[in-house]
Structures are given as structure tokens and as C-alpha cells.
Write an enzyme that holds these catalytic residues in place. Structure first.
Site, short mmCIF file in Angstrom:
data_model
loop_
_atom_site.label_atom_id
_atom_site.label_comp_id
_atom_site.label_asym_id
_atom_site.label_seq_id
_atom_site.Cartn_x
_atom_site.Cartn_y
_atom_site.Cartn_z
CB ILE A 33 -1.52 -6.41 7.88
CG1 ILE A 33 -0.74 -6.88 9.11
CG2 ILE A 33 -0.77 -5.27 7.18
CD1 ILE A 33 0.66 -7.42 8.79
CE1 TYR A 35 0.68 -9.83 1.86
CE2 TYR A 35 2.37 -8.21 1.30
CZ TYR A 35 1.05 -8.62 1.27
OH TYR A 35 0.10 -7.84 0.65
CE LYS A 56 -1.26 -7.95 4.28
NZ LYS A 56 -0.77 -6.69 3.66
CB THR A 69 -0.94 -0.02 1.22
OG1 THR A 69 -1.66 -1.25 1.23
CG2 THR A 69 -1.94 1.12 1.19
#
Length: 318
Positions: A231, A160, A188, A70
């Protein structure tokens, strides 16, 4: 050389145990991966970034994440990445909350060097490290990659897992093996849905290994299955309601969590109608929270219709 740098940076840090990680790194709740706001001149808008960090923490976020997807990390140069990390570190240090920083690379040696840089900011509590993208090693190679990184990292790792970006799907057994590594705190989980592997993973987690939702629309069902939080990029918006949802699932308050989860999922879906973080930036700019809605190529600004759809969803939330 990169391996030597990483090992030297970590040599005075004891091996992370599950108890150490749990005490130093609360993964529960909502962690917001901050956008990188830009000025009209195209530079990092430092004051706006700092204000955003304080705003989401004031609204109930557990921590923040710097240099996630992001943040448009791929579009930032090294000096800008350091600037963003420094601003987030300062805020987290002032507020006494955990800072997670995106790190790693497709190659293990480069990932070690990326992690070693984190020693510059003592406020960093964890590194968010993507499963090696594009390379697509076998599951055993992914495990060896993270075993090496966990050995030399100055902070615990959050894996991730985002196969629709990395091209590397991992099943529950592979993720469980990663979670059993000393120094790996959690994952995540952004699998693009909730399928058999997600259910299998959450039904049998290694000790000290937490699951955080990474696909915003699936926060509520993943927490119902045992995730500890998320997250979530869309938690820039309605941060307090996301925090409320996480708290409701932790308390077992299904009557409160279920309708709120559905409402937030609809808002999140609207926020991801166009490539992230274009729509979020459009909404944040419309709210007066960042100076421009600009993103860097190859991303393009969000359409007015996409921004309006999220604004309407937020109004329905109340």
C-alpha cells in the site's frame, strides 16, 4: 452504544474465514492510498479524485485505499470523509476492484463505530485499521482490541503497523497473534526499516495472513522476503512500474526486479523528503492531474526543490 451499532451492522455477515478472505480480497499487488485533491476554494476536488482513481487502476494497480494517511484524513470533516469514500466506492464498483478504507480509532468502542459506518458502501472489501495510536496499550491489549474489532467488523481487517506514528512497536510474535485472528486478512507493515522482527514475521506467517509493504522504499526487499505487495503512496507516480515490480517478484524474476526496485526506491525516498503527501501533491499538480498542490494545516505545501527532485527521479525511470 457504539458496540451495539457495530454488532447490529455485522449480524448478518458470516465470520470471515481465510478462504473467504482470499476469494473476496486479493491483497497481492499494488494498492494506492489516494490523496485528497482540493479545489482553489479549498473543497474536495471530486472530479480530480475520481480521475486519479481511474488512472492508477488503468496503470495496473490492484486496488485503491480511501482515507489513509495520504488522504489527509485527520484534516477532513465527516462529510468530506464520506464524500471521498463514496467517490472511491463508485470507481471500485465500476471497475470490479477491491476498495480498502481507513477506519478505527484509539479507543475500541470508537473504532467499532467507525467500522460500522462502512456498511454504507457495499463496495468496501477491507478496513485498514491502525494499531491504537498514542494510547500505547500492552501487546495483549492490542490483541484484545483487534479481536473485538474482527468480531464485529462487516469486512476483513488489515492491521496498520506503523510504530513511528503510533508509538506502539509490536514484535513478530504479537503480529503473528494478530494474524491468527479470524477476520484479519493482513498487515500493512511500515516499521521504518527491515530488521529482525520483519524477517521473523515473514519467515513464519499464519495461514491466510498477508504482509503488504507500507514503507515505499522497502517494497522490493520486503517482497523478496515474502510480502505479497504494498500500500504505497508514491505509486500515484509510475504506477505501472510499481505493478511491474510486484509482478516480477511474484514470478521470481530477480534479474528484472532488483534494478527496478532500486530505481523506484530512489524515487520514493525523494517523494517522502517532506511530510506526506505534500511532495506527491506538488508533483501531481505539476503533471496537471490535480487542480492545486494544496494540503491542509498543519501540513504545508512542498518546496519547489522537493518537487523537482521527484520529477527528475521519474525522468530517470523512463
Amino acid at each position: 452504544m457504539a458496540q451495539d451499532i457495530a454488532r447490529n451492522a455485522a449480524q448478518d455477515i458470516p465470520q470471515h474465514t481465510p478462504q473467504d478472505i482470499a476469494e473476496a480480497l486479493p491483497l497481492h499487488g499494488i494498492h494506492v492510498p489516494l490523496v485528497t485533491p482540493f479545489t482553489r476554494g479549498g473543497e474536495v476536488a471530486v472530479e480530480a479524485l475520481e480521475a486519479l482513481a481511474h488512472e492508477v487502476l488503468d496503470a495496473g494497480a490492484t486496488g485503491i485505499v480511501a482515507l489513509g494517511t495520504t488522504a489527509e484524513t485527520a484534516g477532513l470533516d465527516e462529510a468530506e470523509r464520506d464524500l471521498v469514500t463514496g467517490v472511491c466506492a463508485r470507481v471500485c464498483g465500476e471497475r470490479g476492484v477491491p476498495l480498502t478504507v481507513g477506519a478505527g480509532a484509539g479507543g475500541t468502542r470508537a473504532a467499532e463505530a467507525s467500522l460500522a459506518r462502512l456498511t454504507r458502501w457495499p463496495e468496501v472489501r477491507a478496513a485498514l485499521v491502525t494499531v491504537p495510536p498514542f494510547v500505547r496499550p500492552a501487546a495483549a491489549g492490542v490483541l484484545a482490541h483487534f479481536a473485538r474489532l474482527a468480531e464485529v467488523s462487516p469486512v476483513p481487517l488489515i492491521v496498520y503497523h506503523i510504530p513511528y506514528r503510533t508509538g506502539q512497536p509490536l514484535d513478530a510474535a504479537a503480529l503473528r497473534a494478530l494474524g491468527a485472528l479470524p477476520g484479519v486478512a493482513g498487515v500493512k507493515y511500515a516499521g521504518g526499516g527491515i530488521g529482525e522482527e520483519a524477517v521473523a514475521l515473514l519467515g513464519d506467517l499464519p495461514s491466510g495472513f498477508d504482509v503488504l509493504a507500507g514503507d515505499d522504499v522497502y517494497l522490493s526487499p520486503l517482497m523478496a522476503l515474502g510480502a505479497v505487495g504494498g500500500i504505497l503512496a508514491s505509486a500515484h507516480l509510475a504506477t505501472d512500474r510499481f505493478a511491474e515490480l510486484a509482478a516480477a517478484w511474484r514470478a521470481g524474476d530477480v534479474a528484472r526486479a532488483r534494478p527496478l526496485g532500486h530505481a523506484l526506491a530512489r524515487m520514493s525516498a525523494a517523494a517522502f523528503a517532506e511530510p506526506n503527501p505534500a511532495v506527491l501533491k506538488g508533483v501531481l499538480h505539476a503533471q496537471g492531474r490535480i487542480p492545486t498542490p494544496d494540503v491542509r494545516l498543519p501540513l504545508l505545501p512542498a518546496s519547489p526543490g522537493a518537487v523537482a527532485a521527484v520529477t527528475a527521479a521519474l525522468e530517470r525511470l523512463g
